[in-house]
Design a protein around this motif. Structure first.
Motif, PDB file in Angstrom:
ATOM      1  N   HIS A   1       0.887  -1.268   0.050  1.00  0.00           N
ATOM      2  CA  HIS A   1      -0.010   0.154   0.091  1.00  0.00           C
ATOM      3  C   HIS A   1       0.898   1.334  -0.087  1.00  0.00           C
ATOM      4  O   HIS A   1       0.273   2.268  -0.277  1.00  0.00           O
ATOM      5  N   HIS A   2       2.171   1.390   0.198  1.00  0.00           N
ATOM      6  CA  HIS A   2       2.748   2.553   0.590  1.00  0.00           C
ATOM      7  C   HIS A   2       4.040   2.711  -0.473  1.00  0.00           C
ATOM      8  O   HIS A   2       4.928   3.477  -0.445  1.00  0.00           O
ATOM      9  N   VAL A   3       4.130   1.798  -1.442  1.00  0.00           N
ATOM     10  CA  VAL A   3       5.247   2.097  -2.555  1.00  0.00           C
ATOM     11  C   VAL A   3       4.537   1.677  -4.009  1.00  0.00           C
ATOM     12  O   VAL A   3       3.609   1.325  -3.949  1.00  0.00           O
ATOM     13  N   ASP A   4       5.403   2.213  -4.826  1.00  0.00           N
ATOM     14  CA  ASP A   4       4.948   1.867  -6.299  1.00  0.00           C
ATOM     15  C   ASP A   4       6.010   1.200  -7.247  1.00  0.00           C
ATOM     16  O   ASP A   4       5.550   0.788  -8.313  1.00  0.00           O
ATOM     17  N   ILE A   5       7.210   0.959  -6.534  1.00  0.00           N
ATOM     18  CA  ILE A   5       8.203   0.418  -7.185  1.00  0.00           C
ATOM     19  C   ILE A   5       8.995  -0.646  -6.215  1.00  0.00           C
ATOM     20  O   ILE A   5       9.209  -0.362  -5.081  1.00  0.00           O
ATOM     21  N   LEU A   6       9.070  -1.917  -6.888  1.00  0.00           N
ATOM     22  CA  LEU A   6       9.871  -2.916  -5.965  1.00  0.00           C
ATOM     23  C   LEU A   6      11.352  -3.235  -6.750  1.00  0.00           C
ATOM     24  O   LEU A   6      11.415  -3.464  -8.077  1.00  0.00           O
ATOM     25  N   TRP A   7      12.072  -3.116  -5.748  1.00  0.00           N
ATOM     26  CA  TRP A   7      13.530  -3.699  -6.347  1.00  0.00           C
ATOM     27  C   TRP A   7      13.776  -4.789  -5.456  1.00  0.00           C
ATOM     28  O   TRP A   7      13.958  -5.115  -4.301  1.00  0.00           O
ATOM     29  N   HIS A   8      13.769  -6.288  -6.195  1.00  0.00           N
ATOM     30  CA  HIS A   8      13.680  -7.560  -5.530  1.00  0.00           C
ATOM     31  C   HIS A   8      15.198  -7.934  -5.788  1.00  0.00           C
ATOM     32  O   HIS A   8      15.548  -8.437  -6.812  1.00  0.00           O
ATOM     33  N   ILE A   9      15.856  -8.142  -4.661  1.00  0.00           N
ATOM     34  CA  ILE A   9      17.310  -8.744  -4.768  1.00  0.00           C
ATOM     35  C   ILE A   9      17.091 -10.148  -4.775  1.00  0.00           C
ATOM     36  O   ILE A   9      16.484 -10.759  -3.721  1.00  0.00           O
ATOM     37  N   ASP A  10      17.659 -10.804  -5.631  1.00  0.00           N
ATOM     38  CA  ASP A  10      17.471 -12.602  -5.584  1.00  0.00           C
ATOM     39  C   ASP A  10      18.707 -12.868  -6.491  1.00  0.00           C
ATOM     40  O   ASP A  10      18.806 -12.673  -7.608  1.00  0.00           O
ATOM     41  N   LYS A  11      19.481 -13.604  -5.894  1.00  0.00           N
ATOM     42  CA  LYS A  11      20.611 -14.514  -6.617  1.00  0.00           C
ATOM     43  C   LYS A  11      21.446 -13.585  -7.319  1.00  0.00           C
ATOM     44  O   LYS A  11      21.929 -13.899  -8.505  1.00  0.00           O
ATOM     45  N   GLY A  12      21.891 -12.693  -6.813  1.00  0.00           N
ATOM     46  CA  GLY A  12      22.731 -11.539  -7.305  1.00  0.00           C
ATOM     47  C   GLY A  12      22.508 -10.595  -8.219  1.00  0.00           C
ATOM     48  O   GLY A  12      23.032  -9.790  -8.868  1.00  0.00           O
ATOM     49  N   LYS A  13      21.184 -10.783  -8.420  1.00  0.00           N
ATOM     50  CA  LYS A  13      20.482  -9.655  -9.312  1.00  0.00           C
ATOM     51  C   LYS A  13      19.269  -8.892  -8.777  1.00  0.00           C
ATOM     52  O   LYS A  13      18.561  -9.472  -7.789  1.00  0.00           O
TER      53      LYS A  13
END
Length: 203
Positions: A144-156
């Protein structure tokens, strides 16, 4: 005061035993609300410190415009240790907001908040109009409080604009497809191995 876009170009960060992330590029216009997510130890706090400019990336560059005024609240707050975690957090957040930052960085902000302090924090978050980047596992924040996700997964670092559930569904499908592909390749390798063994016996 608005700031010019912040630019990350081919940013990577390496430890002796692992790659936290690499090859990450992004532009952050004023007013963007970003959540960094990923498993513990993946580099969320590290990425926040790189954006803040207090930690140099192992590779790549970050451009912080001169008119960026940064407010940062770390995960472990050492000040006011006589106070409870929630009161301590809100006190430090108040001090940070008094400096009128146009870039607010928060590391796991809801970890130690009771219901009352949590509601107070969310009210402040809704009122804040600058650029926001937070590292969090808090699903309500992510929904509910952000509009972009940065997902760190397996070095990327995977960037997704939109709904948290949509992204996690897409991510699960993607991981499932990769697992299926690996299973297919292993099966294909096994079949080829059996054919090779038969050819050797025949020879």
């Amino acid at each position: 005061m608005c700031h010019k876009p912040i630019q990350l170009t081919n940013v990577g960060f390496f430890l002796p035993h692992k790659t936290c992330f690499d090859g990450f590029s992004a532009q952050i216009p004023y007013g963007t609300r970003i959540a960094i997510l990923g498993q513990n130890g993946c580099g969320k706090s590290t990425l926040l410190k790189i954006v803040q400019g207090i930690l140099e990336p192992s590779r790549g560059e970050i451009y912080l415009p001169t008119n960026v005024n940064i407010g940062y609240v770390p995960q472990l707050i050492e000040a006011y240790d006589s106070l409870s975690g929630g009161v301590r957090f809100n006190k430090v957040l108040s001090e940070v907001l008094e400096t009128e930052p146009n870039l607010l960085l928060l590391d796991e902000p809801t970890n130690h908040l009771d219901m009352r302090n949590r509601q107070s924090f969310l009210k402040r978050l809704r009122a804040y109009r600058g650029t926001l980047i937070l590292a969090s596992h808090d699903v309500d924040l992510l929904r509910h409080h952000v509009d972009i996700l940065w997902h760190i997964d397996k070095g990327k670092i995977h960037i997704f604009s939109g709904n948290y559930e949509d992204y996690m569904n897409q991510f699960a499908i993607q991981r499932s497809a990769i697992a299926h592909e690996i299973k297919f390749l292993k099966k294909q390798k096994s079949v080829l191995h059996q054919i090779l063994m038969k050819e050797q016996v025949r020879a």
